[in-house]
Structures are given as structure tokens and as C-alpha cells.
Design a protein around this motif. Sequence first.
Motif, PDB file in Angstrom:
ATOM      1  N   LYS A  54       0.847  -1.209   0.000  1.00 47.66           N
ATOM      2  CA  LYS A  54       0.000   0.000   0.000  1.00 47.66           C
ATOM      3  C   LYS A  54       0.874   1.248   0.000  1.00 47.66           C
ATOM      4  CE  LYS A  54      -1.728   1.428   4.044  1.00 47.66           C
ATOM      5  NZ  LYS A  54      -1.365   2.808   4.442  1.00 47.66           N
ATOM      6  N   ASN A  55       1.878   1.268   0.878  1.00 44.51           N
ATOM      7  CA  ASN A  55       2.669   2.491   1.062  1.00 44.51           C
ATOM      8  C   ASN A  55       3.698   2.712  -0.031  1.00 44.51           C
ATOM      9  OD1 ASN A  55       1.122   3.000   3.264  1.00 44.51           O
ATOM     10  ND2 ASN A  55       2.663   2.440   4.779  1.00 44.51           N
ATOM     11  N   ARG A 100      -4.733  10.387   4.756  1.00 43.93           N
ATOM     12  CA  ARG A 100      -3.725  11.442   4.862  1.00 43.93           C
ATOM     13  C   ARG A 100      -2.718  11.375   3.718  1.00 43.93           C
ATOM     14  NH1 ARG A 100      -2.677  13.374   8.662  1.00 43.93           N
ATOM     15  NH2 ARG A 100      -0.449  13.468   8.222  1.00 43.93           N
ATOM     16  N   ALA A 101      -2.526  10.222   3.155  1.00 48.56           N
ATOM     17  CA  ALA A 101      -1.509  10.102   2.100  1.00 48.56           C
ATOM     18  C   ALA A 101      -1.911  10.894   0.856  1.00 48.56           C
ATOM     19  CB  ALA A 101      -1.312   8.632   1.743  1.00 48.56           C
ATOM     20  N   ILE A 148      -3.634   7.885  15.476  1.00 52.84           N
ATOM     21  CA  ILE A 148      -2.325   7.555  16.060  1.00 52.84           C
ATOM     22  C   ILE A 148      -1.494   8.797  16.356  1.00 52.84           C
ATOM     23  CG2 ILE A 148      -2.293   5.297  14.953  1.00 52.84           C
ATOM     24  CD1 ILE A 148      -0.360   6.329  12.914  1.00 52.84           C
ATOM     25  N   ARG A 175       0.089  14.069  13.325  1.00 57.10           N
ATOM     26  CA  ARG A 175       0.490  13.871  11.926  1.00 57.10           C
ATOM     27  C   ARG A 175       0.585  15.187  11.152  1.00 57.10           C
ATOM     28  NH1 ARG A 175      -1.039   8.588  10.468  1.00 57.10           N
ATOM     29  NH2 ARG A 175       0.485   8.784   8.792  1.00 57.10           N
ATOM     30  N   PRO A 176       1.344  16.182  11.644  1.00 57.45           N
ATOM     31  CA  PRO A 176       1.458  17.449  10.896  1.00 57.45           C
ATOM     32  C   PRO A 176       2.187  17.254   9.576  1.00 57.45           C
ATOM     33  CG  PRO A 176       3.064  17.369  12.661  1.00 57.45           C
ATOM     34  CD  PRO A 176       2.204  16.151  12.823  1.00 57.45           C
ATOM     35  N   ILE A 177       2.096  18.259   8.684  1.00 53.59           N
ATOM     36  CA  ILE A 177       2.855  18.201   7.418  1.00 53.59           C
ATOM     37  C   ILE A 177       3.761  19.430   7.299  1.00 53.59           C
ATOM     38  CG2 ILE A 177       1.140  16.790   6.186  1.00 53.59           C
ATOM     39  CD1 ILE A 177       0.231  19.399   4.776  1.00 53.59           C
ATOM     40  N   ASN A 178       4.135  19.997   8.450  1.00 55.41           N
ATOM     41  CA  ASN A 178       4.970  21.205   8.428  1.00 55.41           C
ATOM     42  C   ASN A 178       6.289  21.001   7.690  1.00 55.41           C
ATOM     43  OD1 ASN A 178       5.490  19.462  10.754  1.00 55.41           O
ATOM     44  ND2 ASN A 178       7.028  20.987  11.340  1.00 55.41           N
ATOM     45  N   VAL A 206      12.806  12.329  10.481  1.00 52.28           N
ATOM     46  CA  VAL A 206      12.674  11.472   9.303  1.00 52.28           C
ATOM     47  C   VAL A 206      11.189  11.356   8.967  1.00 52.28           C
ATOM     48  CG1 VAL A 206      12.963   9.153   8.394  1.00 52.28           C
ATOM     49  CG2 VAL A 206      14.769  10.172   9.789  1.00 52.28           C
ATOM     50  N   THR A 207      10.816  11.806   7.771  1.00 58.28           N
ATOM     51  CA  THR A 207       9.412  11.717   7.363  1.00 58.28           C
ATOM     52  C   THR A 207       9.337  10.984   6.022  1.00 58.28           C
ATOM     53  OG1 THR A 207       7.561  13.005   6.465  1.00 58.28           O
ATOM     54  CG2 THR A 207       9.668  14.167   6.657  1.00 58.28           C
ATOM     55  N   VAL A 208       8.552   9.912   5.991  1.00 60.13           N
ATOM     56  CA  VAL A 208       8.472   9.088   4.785  1.00 60.13           C
ATOM     57  C   VAL A 208       7.772   9.841   3.658  1.00 60.13           C
ATOM     58  CG1 VAL A 208       7.554   6.948   3.798  1.00 60.13           C
ATOM     59  CG2 VAL A 208       8.527   6.941   6.098  1.00 60.13           C
ATOM     60  N   ASP A 228       4.883   0.436  12.047  1.00 60.38           N
ATOM     61  CA  ASP A 228       3.687  -0.227  11.495  1.00 60.38           C
ATOM     62  C   ASP A 228       3.598  -1.686  11.890  1.00 60.38           C
ATOM     63  OD1 ASP A 228       3.605   1.593   8.332  1.00 60.38           O
ATOM     64  OD2 ASP A 228       3.104   2.147  10.380  1.00 60.38           O
ATOM     65  N   PHE A 249       5.155   7.738  16.702  1.00 69.42           N
ATOM     66  CA  PHE A 249       3.869   8.428  16.880  1.00 69.42           C
ATOM     67  C   PHE A 249       3.517   8.527  18.354  1.00 69.42           C
ATOM     68  CE2 PHE A 249       2.965   9.051  12.603  1.00 69.42           C
ATOM     69  CZ  PHE A 249       3.260   7.919  11.876  1.00 69.42           C
ATOM     70  N   ARG A 260      -3.334  -0.633  11.832  1.00 66.83           N
ATOM     71  CA  ARG A 260      -2.473  -1.684  12.377  1.00 66.83           C
ATOM     72  C   ARG A 260      -3.011  -2.193  13.716  1.00 66.83           C
ATOM     73  NH1 ARG A 260      -0.456  -2.725   7.494  1.00 66.83           N
ATOM     74  NH2 ARG A 260       0.298  -0.824   6.567  1.00 66.83           N
TER      75      ARG A 260
END
Length: 418
Positions: free
Chosen positions: A22-23, A91-92, A117, A120-123, A160-162, A303, A326, A369
Motif C-alpha cells: 500500500k505504502n 492522509r496520504a 495515532i 500527523r502534521p505536514i509542516n 525522518v518523514t516518509v 507499522d 507516533f 495496524r
Amino acid sequence: MDKLVIEGGMPLEGEVRISGAKNATLPLMASTLLAAGTHVIENAPRLRDIRTMRNLLGHMGASCEHNDVLVIDTSDIHTLEAPYDLVKTMRASVLVLGPMVARYRRARVSLPGGCAIGARPINLHLKGLEQMGVDIDLEHGYVIARAGRLKGACISFDLVTVTGTENLMMAATLAEGITVLKNAAREPEVVALAEYLCSMGARIEGAGTSEITIEGVKDLSPGRVSVIPDRIEAGTYLVAAGITGGHLKLTSCRPDHLEAVINKLHMAGLPIEAGEGTLEVQRTDRIRSVNVKTWPFPAFPTDMQAQFMALMALSDGVSLITEQIFENRFMHVLELKRLGADIELEGRSAVVRGVRKLSGAPVMATDLRASASLVLGGLAAHGITEISRIYHLDRGYEAMEKKLSAVGARIWREGNGA
Ligand code: EPZ
């Protein structure tokens, strides 16, 4: 709403084919915005989140057909917007921001908001885009982005942000000049995305390391890609074999993407044999207690934390499980306790005292999860477990009850398909 019903206590025996990740699929789908034309994505899993991303791309003007393969044609993008009603369910969706602003110079993307969870910011996504010359405004819950041609920049992530790495790597492929991403995510899904972008004509080096260099080009061409196997689905089925005292052989998987998980399962007493695209696991004796701390790849993945906790609930001692990614990823603890697990929360750690057995009960899924960990608990528990709100599970596990039934689990879905 659908629920899953499990009659536990059956050791799982047989083969499970692992689906596409999925990811990995979600960023690949977003990357099709970078090049007008027909993209072909093979081995894409049939999941709720993939349907959501198809709906989002469709809203923007792309055509998306998912038969044997997923075909996405982005020749006629006419709406540069990701609306709240789509983004709030996944969110993705924020992954369309980087490609949109890089190729079309503007975007209006809903802020994702929090989830079960964490905040989950996106700054970090937005800060990196601003360094590349994008004007970012936040209005009425939306990110409004405007730019000329993006400029290459040296971007150092505080964390680290995926998806942050993926978003900025995609944006940088069409920027003018060189972009360097420092403290970048090293996940296999990031590497898979970089490989597809390069096949489209992008110039990227260092994917898989913490420093990725991208030399911008004028344009890219659509291509064809096959999705890598889902390492988290594979890890989940390894635990399923362990927790039921069974014997499973996983096929179409990538053992090299699961080394930290395999290592911890070995320490827990689960002998796992890696072959060419396969993993074989057969429980021999009682599960041993093992401590785990989640951390970005190649360390133990967040995960897999909930699934591993379900296994430790039946171990021979006390395990300390620390969630370092998280701030609220212990929603499964209260539900596992309903199945008889002995778990106490202490800040970002859970102290899990192994018990001899779990007993079936009605429980509720809260996030993707967490729902997987409840399935695992139910498979081991004596008696009947009913798991409600399994739409969470359907987001990330393809046909889980079918795959489990095929290897001996007594599990079925009840409800009206909602
Ligand atoms: C990706 O989420 C995955 N989702 C998640 O999988 C996974 O749990 C997570 O990476 C960590 O591995 C997809 O790939 C679609 P992050 P992402 O940005 O990218 C903080 C699942 O179960 N952060 O790596 O959203 C953030 O709050 C899902 O399949 C900021 O502070 O996660 C978190 O604490 C769940 N600012 C940490 O970084 C930002 O701008 C890591 O988050 C971005 C992130």
C-alpha cells in the motif's frame, strides 16, 4: 458496518501470497501527475486506500482503471485540488501536493487533520516546498500553494518523514537545479518511488540512504512499474504463524525489507527461513519475551508495533515495547486487554506481561495496524472474537479473511459490506 468474527485456537498451515505494498502504491499513483500520459502500475493491491487515491486523481481529471493492472492517464488534469472529504479519509492524499505544484505551479490541498495515532502534521513538507520557492498560504483548512518553476534547494529534515521525503523528491524532479534532501527516509517504498521516477527520466541519486540528490529536468515521460511486496503485510502473517503455533510459507515477499522484524521474531523464538522471495516460519516452542523500540527504516517499523505486541501478550515473560514515532499509537492496548492481555502503559512504552492464554471477546478496531493486532489476538484466543469497524483493516490488508481462511483460520465477515 461490517465486522470480522473469529473462532480462535486454529494453528495456521499453508502458503500466503503477499500483495503489493500500500505504502509503495500510493506515492507511485501520485507521481503520475508529474508526466502527462498513460502510466501502468502492476501488482497494485485492491485496498480501500488505493480506491481513495483513484477517486482523488479522478477528481483532478485523471482516468484510473484497475483491472489486471492499474492504468492511470493524467493527460487531462483540470482540477488542481485535493478536497477535504477525500483527504480526511486518507492522509496520504497529501502526496499529490509536491507533484501538482512542481508540474502545474499551483495546488489547493486540504490539511489532513489528525488521526487516531497522532497529530500527523505536514509542516516539514511545507517548509521544504517553501525552500524550493513555493508560496504557501493556509486558508480555511487548505494549503494554497503557488510557484514559478521550483528551484533546487538543500533541505534538511528535522525528523525522518516518509511521505515528506517522497513529496519533496517528486517536486524536485522538475525543479531548476539540484535539490539535496538530508535526513531523508530510507524506507524501501522511497527507493521504489525513486526507481520509477528515474524510469520516467528523473535524475536521482542516493535513494535508500539518508541523503538524496535530485537534479531537476524539464519534463518526464509516463512509464510502467511493478509494486514491491508489502513488508508490513508479510510481517503480520509471520506473527500470525507464531501466535497460532502454526507453519506458514509466505511467497512474493522481500526478506531484505524485513530484517529488523525477522531479527526480533528470531529472538522471540520463531525460526524463520528466508528463500528467494519467500519466508517460511514454523513455531516450535513457547514465544519468548523480547523488548522492541520502533524507529525509521532499517530499524523496527512502527507499522509492526501493534502486531508484535499481540505476540508478546502470549510470551513467557515481560516485554517493553516503546513507540518512538507516533505519540498515540497504543489504541490497540485497551482492546487487547479485553482479550485477556496483561499490558500497562507508561508514557511512550507498554509493559507487556505474557499470559498463558487469551479469551475471545467483542473488540473494536481504531486504526489500520491496531485492527491487525486484534485479528492476531483473536486467532490465538480461545472462543469467539468479534472485531467491529473493520473498515480500518480494509484500508491496508487485501482480502485478509480470505487469505487466513485458506490456511485454516476460522474467520468470516458479517454485515452489509459497509
Ligand atoms: C508513513 O506515514 C506511512 N504512510 C505510515 O504508515 C508509517 O507509519 C509512517 O510513514 C512511519 O513509517 C504512508 O507511507 C502512506 P512520517 P507518514 O511523516 O509519512 C512527524 C500505515 O499504517 N512529522 O514518516 O505520514 C510525524 O508526526 C501508515 O500504513 C512531522 O512532525 O509518517 C511522525 O511523528 C500509518 N512533520 C514522524 O514525523 C511532518 O511534516 C514520522 O511521520 C511530517 C512528519
